[in-house]
Design a protein around this motif. Structure first.
Motif, short mmCIF file in Angstrom:
data_model
loop_
_atom_site.label_atom_id
_atom_site.label_comp_id
_atom_site.label_asym_id
_atom_site.label_seq_id
_atom_site.Cartn_x
_atom_site.Cartn_y
_atom_site.Cartn_z
N VAL A 204 103.23 33.30 29.21
CA VAL A 204 103.44 32.70 30.53
C VAL A 204 104.81 33.08 31.05
N GLY A 205 105.81 33.06 30.18
CA GLY A 205 107.15 33.43 30.60
C GLY A 205 108.20 33.11 29.57
N SER A 206 109.41 33.59 29.83
CA SER A 206 110.57 33.32 29.00
C SER A 206 111.62 32.68 29.91
N PHE A 207 112.27 31.64 29.43
CA PHE A 207 113.12 30.82 30.28
C PHE A 207 114.45 30.51 29.60
N LEU A 208 115.44 30.22 30.42
CA LEU A 208 116.74 29.78 29.95
C LEU A 208 116.96 28.34 30.39
N THR A 209 117.79 27.64 29.65
CA THR A 209 118.09 26.26 30.00
C THR A 209 119.53 26.15 30.51
N ASN A 210 119.78 25.07 31.25
CA ASN A 210 121.13 24.81 31.72
C ASN A 210 121.89 24.01 30.66
N GLU A 211 123.09 23.55 31.01
CA GLU A 211 123.92 22.83 30.03
C GLU A 211 123.31 21.49 29.62
N ASP A 212 122.38 20.96 30.40
CA ASP A 212 121.66 19.73 30.02
C ASP A 212 120.43 20.02 29.18
N GLY A 213 120.12 21.29 28.95
CA GLY A 213 118.95 21.65 28.17
C GLY A 213 117.67 21.71 28.98
N ARG A 214 117.78 21.65 30.30
CA ARG A 214 116.61 21.70 31.17
C ARG A 214 116.39 23.12 31.67
N ILE A 215 115.15 23.48 31.87
CA ILE A 215 114.82 24.82 32.36
C ILE A 215 115.31 24.98 33.79
N VAL A 216 116.04 26.05 34.02
CA VAL A 216 116.56 26.36 35.35
C VAL A 216 115.39 26.63 36.29
N GLY A 217 115.39 25.99 37.45
CA GLY A 217 114.33 26.21 38.43
C GLY A 217 113.22 25.17 38.40
N GLY A 218 113.36 24.16 37.54
CA GLY A 218 112.38 23.07 37.54
C GLY A 218 111.15 23.37 36.72
N PRO A 219 110.07 22.68 37.01
CA PRO A 219 108.85 22.83 36.20
C PRO A 219 108.40 24.29 36.09
N VAL A 220 107.95 24.65 34.93
CA VAL A 220 107.49 26.01 34.67
C VAL A 220 106.11 26.24 35.28
N LEU A 221 105.22 25.30 35.06
CA LEU A 221 103.84 25.43 35.56
C LEU A 221 103.73 24.66 36.88
N LYS A 222 103.91 25.35 37.97
CA LYS A 222 103.86 24.71 39.29
C LYS A 222 103.02 25.56 40.23
N ASP A 223 102.76 25.01 41.39
CA ASP A 223 101.98 25.72 42.42
C ASP A 223 100.62 26.16 41.91
N GLY A 224 99.92 25.27 41.20
CA GLY A 224 98.57 25.56 40.74
C GLY A 224 98.49 26.37 39.46
N ALA A 225 99.64 26.66 38.82
CA ALA A 225 99.63 27.48 37.60
C ALA A 225 99.19 26.69 36.37
N MET A 226 99.23 25.36 36.43
CA MET A 226 98.83 24.57 35.27
C MET A 226 97.31 24.50 35.18
N ALA A 227 96.81 24.74 33.98
CA ALA A 227 95.37 24.69 33.74
C ALA A 227 95.13 24.00 32.40
N ARG A 228 93.94 23.45 32.24
CA ARG A 228 93.57 22.86 30.96
C ARG A 228 93.68 23.93 29.88
N GLY A 229 94.10 23.51 28.71
CA GLY A 229 94.17 24.46 27.61
C GLY A 229 95.24 24.11 26.61
N VAL A 230 95.45 25.04 25.69
CA VAL A 230 96.44 24.88 24.64
C VAL A 230 97.61 25.83 24.94
N TYR A 231 98.81 25.28 24.85
CA TYR A 231 100.02 26.02 25.14
C TYR A 231 100.94 25.96 23.93
#
Length: 106
Positions: free
Chosen positions: A21-48
């Protein structure tokens, strides 16, 4: 660095595979930069599966890995399922150089 993959079920019974799906970096708080990874309909049922590269993180932060210098936890794979693609899923990882825990957050 954190990587996310989604399991792709085989239609011919030959075993499942994983799609990146992708590779991501976190900010100093440990959160993914840019907010939720699966957004705009990208989230689907399944195993991740998240793969957290915690050994690299702690090495960059100056942690020592006594006695041999090899991280006890180099990578932490975290496999989870999504049943409801309309729900909110927050999957935090709490870790130290020697332990980790997770939960489904709100």
């Amino acid at each position: 660095r954190i990587e996310l993959k989604r399991r792709v079920e085989s239609s011919n019974g030959g075993g499942d595979s994983w799609a990146e799906v992708g590779s991501f970096l976190t900010n100093e708080d440990g959160r993914i930069v840019g907010g939720p990874v699966l957004k705009d309909g990208a989230m689907a049922r399944g195993v991740y599966e998240w793969t957290f590269h915690v050994g690299d993180y702690f090495a960059a932060a100056g942690a020592t890995f006594a006695p041999c210098g090899t991280p006890f936890l180099g990578q932490v794979p975290l496999r989870f399922g999504i049943d409801d693609a309309e729900s909110h899923y927050h999957v935090p990882l709490l870790c130290s150089p020697f332990s980790f825990s997770t939960y489904r957050g709100s």
